[in-house]
Design a protein around this motif. Sequence first.
Motif, PDB file in Angstrom:
ATOM      1  N   LEU A 116       1.186  -1.439  -0.150  1.00 39.41           N
ATOM      2  CA  LEU A 116       0.326   0.186  -0.014  1.00 39.41           C
ATOM      3  C   LEU A 116       1.026   1.330   0.344  1.00 39.41           C
ATOM      4  O   LEU A 116       0.081   2.536  -0.116  1.00 39.41           O
ATOM      5  N   SER A 117       1.918   1.047   0.988  1.00 37.70           N
ATOM      6  CA  SER A 117       2.969   2.424   0.317  1.00 37.70           C
ATOM      7  C   SER A 117       3.739   2.338  -1.184  1.00 37.70           C
ATOM      8  O   SER A 117       3.840   3.317  -0.851  1.00 37.70           O
ATOM      9  N   ARG A 118       3.974   1.825  -1.326  1.00 36.79           N
ATOM     10  CA  ARG A 118       4.392   1.732  -3.082  1.00 36.79           C
ATOM     11  C   ARG A 118       3.568   2.084  -4.290  1.00 36.79           C
ATOM     12  O   ARG A 118       4.084   2.630  -4.864  1.00 36.79           O
ATOM     13  N   TYR A 119       2.098   1.650  -3.503  1.00 39.38           N
ATOM     14  CA  TYR A 119       0.781   2.209  -4.351  1.00 39.38           C
ATOM     15  C   TYR A 119       1.045   3.391  -4.790  1.00 39.38           C
ATOM     16  O   TYR A 119       0.206   4.113  -5.502  1.00 39.38           O
ATOM     17  N   ALA A 120       1.213   3.606  -3.148  1.00 34.51           N
ATOM     18  CA  ALA A 120       0.237   5.761  -2.642  1.00 34.51           C
ATOM     19  C   ALA A 120       1.840   6.400  -3.705  1.00 34.51           C
ATOM     20  O   ALA A 120       1.928   7.002  -3.853  1.00 34.51           O
ATOM     21  N   ASP A 121       2.880   5.742  -3.519  1.00 39.28           N
ATOM     22  CA  ASP A 121       4.013   6.024  -4.480  1.00 39.28           C
ATOM     23  C   ASP A 121       3.794   6.775  -5.436  1.00 39.28           C
ATOM     24  O   ASP A 121       3.988   7.652  -6.466  1.00 39.28           O
ATOM     25  N   VAL A 122       3.228   4.945  -6.491  1.00 36.26           N
ATOM     26  CA  VAL A 122       3.143   5.711  -8.168  1.00 36.26           C
ATOM     27  C   VAL A 122       1.905   6.665  -7.767  1.00 36.26           C
ATOM     28  O   VAL A 122       1.848   7.297  -9.437  1.00 36.26           O
ATOM     29  N   ARG A 123       0.207   6.652  -7.412  1.00 34.26           N
ATOM     30  CA  ARG A 123      -0.534   6.576  -7.466  1.00 34.26           C
ATOM     31  C   ARG A 123      -0.861   7.669  -6.251  1.00 34.26           C
ATOM     32  O   ARG A 123      -0.956   7.618  -5.236  1.00 34.26           O
ATOM     33  N   LEU A 124      -0.136   8.551  -6.865  1.00 28.62           N
ATOM     34  CA  LEU A 124      -0.153   9.835  -5.116  1.00 28.62           C
ATOM     35  C   LEU A 124      -1.947   9.707  -4.840  1.00 28.62           C
ATOM     36  O   LEU A 124      -2.921  10.083  -6.014  1.00 28.62           O
ATOM     37  N   PRO A 125      -1.615   9.769  -3.906  1.00 24.02           N
ATOM     38  CA  PRO A 125      -3.390   9.952  -3.099  1.00 24.02           C
ATOM     39  C   PRO A 125      -4.440  11.280  -2.623  1.00 24.02           C
ATOM     40  O   PRO A 125      -2.713  12.150  -2.776  1.00 24.02           O
ATOM     41  N   ALA A 126      -4.998  12.073  -2.810  1.00 19.49           N
ATOM     42  CA  ALA A 126      -5.487  13.395  -2.998  1.00 19.49           C
ATOM     43  C   ALA A 126      -4.804  13.838  -1.443  1.00 19.49           C
ATOM     44  O   ALA A 126      -4.999  14.861  -1.046  1.00 19.49           O
ATOM     45  N   GLY A 127      -5.159  12.786  -0.070  1.00 19.11           N
ATOM     46  CA  GLY A 127      -4.852  13.207   0.961  1.00 19.11           C
ATOM     47  C   GLY A 127      -3.656  12.521   1.236  1.00 19.11           C
ATOM     48  O   GLY A 127      -4.603  11.245   1.747  1.00 19.11           O
ATOM     49  N   PRO A 128      -2.912  12.773   1.605  1.00 22.93           N
ATOM     50  CA  PRO A 128      -1.051  11.711   1.907  1.00 22.93           C
ATOM     51  C   PRO A 128      -2.429  11.463   3.655  1.00 22.93           C
ATOM     52  O   PRO A 128      -2.295  10.023   3.741  1.00 22.93           O
ATOM     53  N   ARG A 129      -2.674  11.577   4.145  1.00 26.59           N
ATOM     54  CA  ARG A 129      -3.275  11.816   5.756  1.00 26.59           C
ATOM     55  C   ARG A 129      -4.486  10.999   5.638  1.00 26.59           C
ATOM     56  O   ARG A 129      -4.445  10.100   6.108  1.00 26.59           O
ATOM     57  N   ARG A 130      -5.484  11.274   4.325  1.00 25.32           N
ATOM     58  CA  ARG A 130      -6.648  10.364   4.493  1.00 25.32           C
ATOM     59  C   ARG A 130      -6.173   9.571   4.002  1.00 25.32           C
ATOM     60  O   ARG A 130      -6.996   7.795   4.012  1.00 25.32           O
TER      61      ARG A 130
END
Length: 77
Positions: free
Chosen positions: A27-41
């Motif tokens: 899930l961390s790598r996924y967030a690196d590839v596809r940046l979430p709108a709200g990182p904290r969320r």
Amino acid sequence: MTQLNRDGLPGFPANDWAAPVLTYIFLSRYADVRLPAGPRRYAQPRVLATLASLAVNVVIIYHDKHPRRSHPNGRTS
């Protein structure tokens, strides 16, 4: 195989501990590839998914593989 179940922390196979770690990393790598709108969320559900993975692997699956032993008087431990 009992040899495979003896690795990891006492009482729990390494796979039961690896699943939550891999969930968090994926899930961390996924967030690196596809940046979430709200990182904290995004971080909060990632932690919840990791804890859920740990609960499923350690609590549910482990206890299904290792049923309670019954005592001679019919009680369970």
